[in-house]
Design an enzyme around this catalytic site. Structure first.
Site, mmCIF file in Angstrom:
data_model
loop_
_atom_site.group_PDB
_atom_site.id
_atom_site.type_symbol
_atom_site.label_atom_id
_atom_site.label_comp_id
_atom_site.label_asym_id
_atom_site.label_seq_id
_atom_site.Cartn_x
_atom_site.Cartn_y
_atom_site.Cartn_z
ATOM 1 N N HIS A 146 0.800 -1.233 0.000
ATOM 2 C CA HIS A 146 0.000 0.000 0.000
ATOM 3 C C HIS A 146 0.828 1.277 0.000
ATOM 4 O O HIS A 146 0.483 2.257 0.660
ATOM 5 C CB HIS A 146 -0.963 0.003 1.190
ATOM 6 C CG HIS A 146 -2.012 -1.056 1.132
ATOM 7 N ND1 HIS A 146 -2.550 -1.530 -0.035
ATOM 8 C CD2 HIS A 146 -2.647 -1.731 2.138
ATOM 9 C CE1 HIS A 146 -3.454 -2.458 0.233
ATOM 10 N NE2 HIS A 146 -3.527 -2.602 1.543
ATOM 11 N N HIS A 165 -9.493 1.863 0.831
ATOM 12 C CA HIS A 165 -9.372 0.721 1.735
ATOM 13 C C HIS A 165 -10.415 0.763 2.854
ATOM 14 O O HIS A 165 -10.100 0.554 4.023
ATOM 15 C CB HIS A 165 -7.964 0.699 2.330
ATOM 16 C CG HIS A 165 -7.494 -0.666 2.717
ATOM 17 N ND1 HIS A 165 -8.079 -1.409 3.716
ATOM 18 C CD2 HIS A 165 -6.490 -1.426 2.231
ATOM 19 C CE1 HIS A 165 -7.449 -2.558 3.842
ATOM 20 N NE2 HIS A 165 -6.479 -2.594 2.948
ATOM 21 N N GLU A 172 -11.718 -3.990 -2.295
ATOM 22 C CA GLU A 172 -10.815 -2.994 -2.864
ATOM 23 C C GLU A 172 -10.691 -3.212 -4.375
ATOM 24 O O GLU A 172 -10.105 -4.201 -4.810
ATOM 25 C CB GLU A 172 -9.439 -3.102 -2.216
ATOM 26 C CG GLU A 172 -9.440 -2.984 -0.706
ATOM 27 C CD GLU A 172 -8.217 -3.639 -0.106
ATOM 28 O OE1 GLU A 172 -7.109 -3.096 -0.289
ATOM 29 O OE2 GLU A 172 -8.373 -4.696 0.540
#
Length: 388
Positions: A148, A221, A352
């Protein structure tokens, strides 16, 4: 619709907290919809309130409200959605997307609650990739892998924010990710636009351009619990994903490179199944990428999540080729609601929308490389429907 921008402080809606697809946790307290019996609804439009300061920059909380009183709260810290308040069939409204009530909860660095993640959402194996003959080494923050965006990804920076003068309440966030940030090449200009329609649709548009070739994979997220109560798990939620294949992973959750058929496996959600129906057959629980059936770039319905107890249904539309379904496997009760309720395993789940994990190292996956002169643009929409 008339848009209203107010600089006075607002009452903060309740928000709960979940952990993310990773094994991090936080002992910060959160506030969940079930902790509050009622919610004050502001006028339709968009409102701004001061929410603190970090990195020498002011942080604001923006409340988007439609004519029906449905509200979405977004902060420019991390491009984070802190709450999505909608009615249930009982008539009571509660928050189905959980997050912290105060900025301090996010500054404690919980893993990605409601955040805009990038420059690359999901994992890159060993924190390395090769582009145009050069090996790039990224910040690693998930064992030996990059996750991420790295140690200080887009979820941990203050974005420039501007309300949009449009028919529906909307907010634009902008951020410049400089060349070399977290190891990524190129100055990347990023724009994310959030808008809330009268049909209870939260649409997120992502745009970016760069001056050097670089991987880009942006997503949101958020964690969903359609019951609006962290005491309940999502195991009884019904899920459908329009995908005939998924990407199997190794023990560090890096794809093996195979695109495997879901038929005859616990990963087959082509017809609705409850989340808990076959989860015991998936070691560790669900934390995988599904290869969507639709044509990449086409805005289509790709997933549906339903909760019979509340009557809420969530439809997910996207232009992306994949979706990561994470079933809240790493929640361990460390994080608590403001009333002291521990957030336990499977108390929430993520959907996601994305390109596939580790795509820069997988030539057979859809490319995530953005080149100078090209425009990155993807769209995802979350629509809440009440079934009585």
């Amino acid at each position: 619709m008339k848009k209203i921008v107010v600089n006075s402080a607002l009452g903060i809606l309740m928000a709960g907290v979940f952990t993310s697809c990773g094994n991090n946790s936080s002992n910060s307290e959160s506030n969940n919809a079930s902790d509050s019996s009622s919610t004050k609804v502001s006028k339709a439009g968009i409102q701004q309130s001061d929410w603190g300061e970090t990195d020498g920059k002011k942080v604001f909380l923006y409340t988007l409200t439609n004519e029906k009183g449905v509200q979405v709260k977004i902060t420019n810290y991390g491009g984070t959605i802190t709450s999505f308040v909608t009615p249930a069939k009982s008539g009571a409204s509660s928050n189905i997307m959980l997050g912290f009530e105060e900025l301090s909860g996010y500054l404690a660095k919980p893993p990605y609650f409601g955040a805009t993640v990038g420059r690359y959402g999901n994992r890159i194996a060993n924190g390395k990739f090769t582009l145009d003959g050069k090996v790039y080494t990224l910040a690693t923050n998930n064992g030996k892998n990059a996750l991420h965006g790295g140690l200080k990804g887009f979820d941990k920076v203050v974005w420039d924010a501007a309300p949009i003068d449009s028919a529906t309440p909307a907010l634009t966030l902008n951020y410049l990710s400089k060349d070399g940030e977290e190891g990524y090449p190129g100055n990347l200009k990023v724009m994310v636009r959030f808008s809330l329609s009268e049909d209870d649709e939260l649409t997120i548009d992502y745009e970016a351009d760069t001056d050097k070739a670089t991987p880009v994979n942006l997503t949101n997220h958020s964690y969903w619990n359609l019951t609006g109560d962290a005491k309940n798990t999502i195991l009884d939620h019904s899920l459908k994903i329009d995908a005939d294949r998924y990407t199997p992973v190794d023990t560090t959750l890096i794809p093996t490179g195979e695109l495997k058929p879901v038929k005859g496996t616990p990963f087959d959600f082509t017809a609705p199944h409850t989340v808990g129906e076959r989860i015991s057959s998936v070691p560790g629980g669900y934390d995988h990428n599904w290869v969507l059936n639709h044509q990449m770039g086409s805005m289509d319905l790709v997933a549906t999540l339903s909760d019979p107890s509340s009557g809420r249904k969530l439809e997910v539309y996207t232009t992306e080729p994949g979706i990561q379904f994470y079933s809240g496997n790493f929640l361990d009760g460390t994080i608590k609601t403001s009333s002291g309720t521990p957030i336990q395993k499977h108390a929430a789940m993520c959907l996601e929308t994305q390109h596939f994990p580790d795509s820069p190292n997988r030539p057979n996956f859809p490319s995530t490389i953005l080149k100078p002169g090209e425009k990155y643009h993807t769209t995802t929409k979350y629509k809440v429907i009440l079934e009585k």
